[in-house]
Motif scaffolding. Structure first.
Motif, PDB file in Angstrom:
ATOM      1  N   LEU A  82      25.977  29.242  16.973  1.00  0.00           N
ATOM      2  CA  LEU A  82      27.025  30.812  17.124  1.00  0.00           C
ATOM      3  C   LEU A  82      26.389  31.863  17.449  1.00  0.00           C
ATOM      4  N   LYS A 114      29.195  22.214   7.499  1.00  0.00           N
ATOM      5  CA  LYS A 114      28.886  22.304   8.995  1.00  0.00           C
ATOM      6  C   LYS A 114      27.962  22.787   9.693  1.00  0.00           C
ATOM      7  N   HIS A 119      42.752  37.838  17.704  1.00  0.00           N
ATOM      8  CA  HIS A 119      42.074  38.028  17.185  1.00  0.00           C
ATOM      9  C   HIS A 119      41.804  36.194  17.149  1.00  0.00           C
ATOM     10  N   VAL A 120      40.326  36.618  16.766  1.00  0.00           N
ATOM     11  CA  VAL A 120      39.032  35.718  16.801  1.00  0.00           C
ATOM     12  C   VAL A 120      38.332  35.377  15.247  1.00  0.00           C
ATOM     13  N   ALA A 121      39.184  34.129  15.318  1.00  0.00           N
ATOM     14  CA  ALA A 121      38.555  33.591  13.561  1.00  0.00           C
ATOM     15  C   ALA A 121      36.920  33.016  13.596  1.00  0.00           C
ATOM     16  N   ILE A 122      35.918  32.746  12.929  1.00  0.00           N
ATOM     17  CA  ILE A 122      35.476  31.549  13.410  1.00  0.00           C
ATOM     18  C   ILE A 122      35.107  31.383  11.702  1.00  0.00           C
ATOM     19  N   TYR A 123      34.963  30.129  11.600  1.00  0.00           N
ATOM     20  CA  TYR A 123      34.978  29.304  10.242  1.00  0.00           C
ATOM     21  C   TYR A 123      33.529  28.656   9.989  1.00  0.00           C
ATOM     22  N   HIS A 152      33.155  24.876   5.378  1.00  0.00           N
ATOM     23  CA  HIS A 152      32.140  23.137   5.409  1.00  0.00           C
ATOM     24  C   HIS A 152      33.396  22.399   6.737  1.00  0.00           C
ATOM     25  N   ASP A 153      33.672  21.638   6.711  1.00  0.00           N
ATOM     26  CA  ASP A 153      34.197  20.337   7.867  1.00  0.00           C
ATOM     27  C   ASP A 153      34.872  19.953   6.864  1.00  0.00           C
ATOM     28  N   SER A 154      35.416  19.533   7.393  1.00  0.00           N
ATOM     29  CA  SER A 154      36.784  18.167   6.266  1.00  0.00           C
ATOM     30  C   SER A 154      37.270  17.108   7.477  1.00  0.00           C
ATOM     31  N   ARG A 182      34.405  33.123   6.510  1.00  0.00           N
ATOM     32  CA  ARG A 182      34.795  32.608   7.377  1.00  0.00           C
ATOM     33  C   ARG A 182      34.792  34.252   9.068  1.00  0.00           C
ATOM     34  N   GLU A 221      27.379  23.703  13.254  1.00  0.00           N
ATOM     35  CA  GLU A 221      26.920  24.041  14.002  1.00  0.00           C
ATOM     36  C   GLU A 221      26.791  25.625  14.063  1.00  0.00           C
ATOM     37  N   GLU A 257      33.975  41.220  10.540  1.00  0.00           N
ATOM     38  CA  GLU A 257      33.994  41.166   9.131  1.00  0.00           C
ATOM     39  C   GLU A 257      34.304  39.771   9.051  1.00  0.00           C
ATOM     40  N   TYR A 293      35.736  37.488  11.030  1.00  0.00           N
ATOM     41  CA  TYR A 293      37.095  37.518  11.799  1.00  0.00           C
ATOM     42  C   TYR A 293      37.141  38.882  12.445  1.00  0.00           C
TER      43      TYR A 293
END
Lengths: 276, 94
Positions: free
Chosen positions: B56, B50, B31-35, B38-40, B16, B52, B9, B18
């Motif tokens: 993906l 972001k 577990h795989v989490a993809i944000y 934004h980047d800081s 993100r 990139e 989801e 997940y």
């Protein structure tokens, strides 16, 4: 002649006679009195049968006009009772609670008390509450429910001593690599002592709990950050404060610019968070 | 040993994607989490979207993760069978 006539006999007779002509308002009112009287008698512990009249005669020995409110916060239920006007008489309350609204599951009954505020410490419990009251501790009113289920919530850090030792740690390894291509700028891995893609052990006191491995791609702060686990999902944040929610378990830290294999709160790759 | 996608989801509030992979026999999870948001900047805190995310390849990421998990499990199982050692699961989840 019967010296102990059946209660509500005239009303019963009236209802019986009125059945022949439905629509009689007198019979309707008598039936209301009869039904209310019997219901109140059944709900009370009064051994004497009720007499016809206005409502509440059967529970005359029990106090009326009392309200109750239940709140839950910080791992405790707080029951607040308003006695109303009882003409200075002392009122006893018996509070009971259950996880089901019907009170068919195990019911916990508190000892009768005259206090109007009762605190029940029990973190993480959701329960339905009810109350009954009495002037003498013998003749009780019917149960009055407090309404919807109330959650006590969990104990927050605000309720703990400032430097409370939690005696917990984990054996997670948190590592990060940068610039993998294919849209992946940073990949953070969470693993156990068995190497990548193995779960790790969380230690709480003497208990050891197994946690899953994880891969976190493109966290908000790619160069360095912190990982926590909320019981269901992993979270990556740019600062330690961003992953220190009360319900989250700190897991570890990464720093792609650091030398691998280190450890500690602000550590390089391989860092883990410990609070002992 | 067979790993498959148990839940998948995108969390709109956390921005993100997940995924939870689960092994059918042991119940182990990865577990795989993809944000995605934004980047800081770790130095100055500057926030920027972001760049990139569009590149993906989710299927490739999923394949790579499952392949790694299955390879790891296969090697472990093969070792146990080769040396005739009993296989067990340690730890407990809570």
């Amino acid at each position: 002649m019967d010296s102990n006539p059946m209660p509500f006999a005239p009303q019963i007779e009236n209802v019986r006679a009125a059945l022949a002509k439905i629509g009689s308002s007198t019979a309707t009112e008598d039936f209301r009195i009869l039904a209310e009287g019997l219901v109140q008698w059944q709900a009370s512990s009064n051994p004497n049968p009720p007499a016809p009249g206005n409502s509440a005669q059967a529970t005359q020995a029990a106090p009326a006009g009392i309200s109750m409110n239940v709140m839950g916060a910080n791992g405790a239920h707080t029951v607040q009772i308003d006695n109303g006007n009882q003409n200075g008489r002392q009122v006893w309350h018996e509070i009971s609670y259950s996880s089901t609204k019907s009170f068919t599951s195990p019911v916990t009954t508190m000892p009768p008390t005259t206090a109007t505020q009762i605190m029940i410490p029990q973190p993480g419990v959701t329960a339905f509450f009810r109350r009954r009251s009495s002037f003498d501790g013998k003749s009780w009113s019917s149960y009055a429910a407090a309404g919807a289920a109330v959650s006590s919530g969990k104990l927050s850090s605000a309720a703990s001593a400032a430097a409370l030792a939690l005696n917990q740690t984990n054996y997670a390894n948190v590592n990060a690599t940068a610039g993998q291509g294919g849209g992946i700028s940073t990949m953070v891995t969470v693993s156990g002592a068995g190497g990548p893609y193995t779960g790790y052990i969380r230690q709480v006191g003497s208990r050891q709990l197994k946690r899953s491995s994880a891969t976190i791609i493109n966290p908000v702060s790619s160069a360095k950050g912190f990982v926590a686990y909320d019981g269901n999902q992993y979270h990556a944040g740019p600062s330690l404060a961003s992953v220190l929610n009360d319900d989250w378990e700190p897991v570890g830290a990464w720093n792609v610019s650091g030398a691998p294999g280190g450890g500690g709160l602000e550590g390089n790759n391989g860092g883990r968070l410990t609070a002992v | 040993m067979s790993w498959s996608l148990k839940s998948d989801e995108v969390d709109l509030s956390l921005k993100r994607h997940y995924m939870v992979l689960e092994e059918s026999q042991t119940g182990e999870q990865h577990h795989v989490a993809i944000y995605l948001g934004h980047d800081s900047c770790p130095l100055c805190g500057h926030v920027k979207p972001k760049t990139e995310t569009g590149e993906l390849d989710m299927q490739a990421i999923l394949r790579q993760e499952i392949a790694a998990l299955e390879a790891s499990a296969a090697q472990t199982t093969a070792h146990a069978r080769k040396h005739n050692v009993k296989m067990a699961l340690t730890g407990r989840k809570n």
